[in-house]
Design an enzyme around this catalytic site. Structure first.
Site, PDB file in Angstrom:
ATOM      1  N   GLY A  10       0.818  -1.217   0.000  1.00 46.77           N
ATOM      2  CA  GLY A  10       0.000   0.000   0.000  1.00 46.77           C
ATOM      3  C   GLY A  10       0.844   1.256   0.000  1.00 46.77           C
ATOM      4  N   LEU A  87      -0.191  -2.121   4.700  1.00 44.52           N
ATOM      5  CA  LEU A  87      -1.138  -1.005   4.593  1.00 44.52           C
ATOM      6  C   LEU A  87      -2.112  -1.183   3.428  1.00 44.52           C
ATOM      7  CD1 LEU A  87       1.336   2.017   5.107  1.00 44.52           C
ATOM      8  CD2 LEU A  87       0.304   0.510   6.803  1.00 44.52           C
ATOM      9  N   ALA A  89      -5.146  -2.053   1.160  1.00 50.63           N
ATOM     10  CA  ALA A  89      -6.564  -2.386   1.355  1.00 50.63           C
ATOM     11  C   ALA A  89      -7.406  -1.598   0.363  1.00 50.63           C
ATOM     12  CB  ALA A  89      -7.017  -2.024   2.768  1.00 50.63           C
ATOM     13  N   GLN A  90      -8.591  -2.104   0.063  1.00 54.28           N
ATOM     14  CA  GLN A  90      -9.634  -1.267  -0.538  1.00 54.28           C
ATOM     15  C   GLN A  90     -10.180  -0.538   0.683  1.00 54.28           C
ATOM     16  OE1 GLN A  90     -12.130   0.854  -1.260  1.00 54.28           O
ATOM     17  NE2 GLN A  90     -13.564  -0.736  -0.614  1.00 54.28           N
ATOM     18  N   SER A  91      -9.788   0.730   0.858  1.00 50.17           N
ATOM     19  CA  SER A  91      -9.947   1.372   2.165  1.00 50.17           C
ATOM     20  C   SER A  91     -11.166   2.291   2.254  1.00 50.17           C
ATOM     21  CB  SER A  91      -8.680   2.170   2.496  1.00 50.17           C
ATOM     22  OG  SER A  91      -8.624   3.347   1.715  1.00 50.17           O
ATOM     23  N   SER A 136      -8.193  -0.894  12.151  1.00 52.09           N
ATOM     24  CA  SER A 136      -8.962   0.347  12.011  1.00 52.09           C
ATOM     25  C   SER A 136     -10.015   0.519  13.102  1.00 52.09           C
ATOM     26  CB  SER A 136      -9.668   0.315  10.648  1.00 52.09           C
ATOM     27  OG  SER A 136     -10.667   1.303  10.593  1.00 52.09           O
ATOM     28  N   GLU A 138     -12.766   1.532  12.485  1.00 58.36           N
ATOM     29  CA  GLU A 138     -14.009   1.096  11.848  1.00 58.36           C
ATOM     30  C   GLU A 138     -14.455  -0.257  12.420  1.00 58.36           C
ATOM     31  OE1 GLU A 138     -15.791   2.964   9.777  1.00 58.36           O
ATOM     32  OE2 GLU A 138     -17.198   1.463   8.979  1.00 58.36           O
ATOM     33  N   TYR A 160     -15.982  -3.519   4.829  1.00 52.74           N
ATOM     34  CA  TYR A 160     -14.611  -3.092   5.133  1.00 52.74           C
ATOM     35  C   TYR A 160     -14.261  -3.425   6.586  1.00 52.74           C
ATOM     36  CZ  TYR A 160     -10.821   0.122   6.379  1.00 52.74           C
ATOM     37  OH  TYR A 160      -9.654   0.659   6.869  1.00 52.74           O
ATOM     38  N   ARG A 195      -4.531  12.924   1.403  1.00 53.79           N
ATOM     39  CA  ARG A 195      -5.693  12.055   1.599  1.00 53.79           C
ATOM     40  C   ARG A 195      -6.410  11.864   0.260  1.00 53.79           C
ATOM     41  NH1 ARG A 195      -8.093   7.959   4.315  1.00 53.79           N
ATOM     42  NH2 ARG A 195      -9.460   8.673   5.985  1.00 53.79           N
TER      43      ARG A 195
END
Ligand code: NAP
Ligand code: GDD
Length: 351
Positions: A10, A87, A89-91, A136, A138, A160, A195
């Protein structure tokens, strides 16, 4: 620090670029895994390939994919890393509802593929590799307590988040089963001028700058009452590095310990250029999520105490930094438009 070799998955993303900078500064030999894309997508790390003082190569990229276990094994044996930062990921949380399988394959199974490659590598070479996993906040999802800490139960609210919970436990399991030095950083939202443009903070700061320069006239958003614990990505990659410098692997929450709504972010960002967000923002339900994470607020006292980690950039300074950088970009965009080289007003509804 001679002899330290880092491998970052990533690396083309926001965190990958800040982490690569940090590790180069610390004298690491830095390698990154990149996916083949039809266009070049290395803009965040293009400034890092060579040492500006002597032209020495300081960053090497390798084609690979978290979906391709073979590529991971090959890269490990070529690079012989001492530290790996996972790092990749499909974030994007909302996109994970559209692409749950891809999200789970990279963000969940991808970690397992990497863990297996690391385990095999350690057994065959006898070399210790330390592993960082990008877990995360999340995962806390529909939160069971506030603030959220390492012991707070997970209740993910998106494909996710579900994938990240799988990875979290895979890391713990390999640590307990095989003695792997593998750590989870449970990072709360962290942002920067780098970002991705479809995350809410950057979407806002970019819109503020474009509106200010007459390049956009509306900003379409979803749930602006959601609250997040937002910090600066540059501070957060330092916590990743600290985790791998500990004698014992462990799991840490990394957060600012304060929460703000998207609405507050809007007020600050528009206010910074003297505008009132109410005049520009429209709510578009297509940015709502099937299930929302209403409130995230971290308690990072463990990381602060055990790692000695302290964030350097406040929420207020972060918003200002992002708006200022996007204003510079808007000036360049405006100059192109004035020269007839780009379309006039675009509201970027696709973001
Ligand atoms: P990002 O900007 O979206 O970067 C994601 C990276 O993963 C990109 O380099 C992307 O490559 C790569 N990637 C995606 N699929 C891949 C695959 N199949 N194989 C190899 N690489 C792949 O994310 P970020 O904000 O830097 O976040 C870094 C990590 O931390 C992610 O795992 C994210 O889920 C996690 N995280 C982020 C935050 C946050 O607030 N930023 C908080 C907690 C956890 P391309 O450039 O080719 O797409
Ligand atoms: N992206 C986006 N776009 N979000 C919006 C919008 C919009 O137009 N309007 C409102 N929001 C709200 C979302 O519903 C969410 O509640 C909040 O803004 C933040 O959304 P994102 O910036 O997309 O971030 P996230 O919190 O969903 O996920 C990020 O942080 C996680 C850590 O908690 C990502 O970086 C994840 O990869 C990361 O794990």
């Amino acid at each position: 620090m001679a002899g330290k070799v880092a491998l970052i998955t990533g690396i083309t993303g926001q965190d990958g670029s800040y982490l690569a900078e940090l590790l180069i500064d610390k004298g690491y030999d830095v390698h990154g895994i990149v996916r083949r894309a039809s266009t070049i997508n290395t803009s965040r790390i293009d400034h890092l390939y060579e040492d500006p003082h002597n032209g020495d190569v300081q960053l090497r990229l390798h084609y690979g994919d978290l979906g391709d276990a073979n590529s991971l094994r090959r890269i490990l044996s070529e690079v012989q890393p001492t530290e790996i930062y996972n790092l990749a990921a499909q974030s994007h949380v909302r996109v994970s509802f559209d692409m749950p399988l891809e999200t789970a394959d990279v963000g969940g199974m991808g970690t397992l593929r990497l863990l297996e490659a690391v385990r095999e590598y350690q057994v065959t070479t006898g070399t210790e590799v330390r592993l960082y996993q990008a877990s995360s906040s999340e995962m806390f999802g529909k939160v069971h307590e506030t603030p959220q800490r390492e012991t707070t139960p997970f209740h993910p609210r998106s494909p996710y988040g579900v994938a990240k919970v799988f990875s979290y436990w895979a890391i713990v399991n390999y640590r307990e089963s095989y003695g792997l030095h593998a750590s989870n950083g449970i990072l709360f939202n962290h942002e920067s001028p780098r970002r991705g443009e479809t995350f809410v903070t950057r979407k806002i700061t970019q819109a503020v700058a474009r509106i200010k320069h007459g390049l956009q006239d509306k900003l379409y958003l979803g749930n602006i009452d959601a609250k997040r614990d937002w910090g600066f990505a540059g501070d957060y990659v330092y916590a990743m590095w600290l985790m791998l410098q500990q004698d014992t692997a462990d799991d840490y929450v990394v957060a600012m310990n304060e929460t703000h709504s998207v609405r507050e972010f809007l007020e600050l960002a528009f206010g910074h250029v003297g505008l009132d967000y109410n005049e520009y923002v429209e709510i578009d339900p297509r940015y709502y999520r099937p299930a929302e994470v209403d409130l995230l607020l971290g308690d990072s006292s463990k990381a602060r105490k055990q790692l000695g980690w302290e964030p350097q950039v406040s929420f207020h300074d972060l918003v200002q930094m992002m708006v200022e950088t996007d204003l510079e970009q808007a000036v360049r965009e405006k100059a192109l438009e004035d020269a007839g080289l780009s379309p006039s007003i675009t509201n970027r509804k696709a973001a």
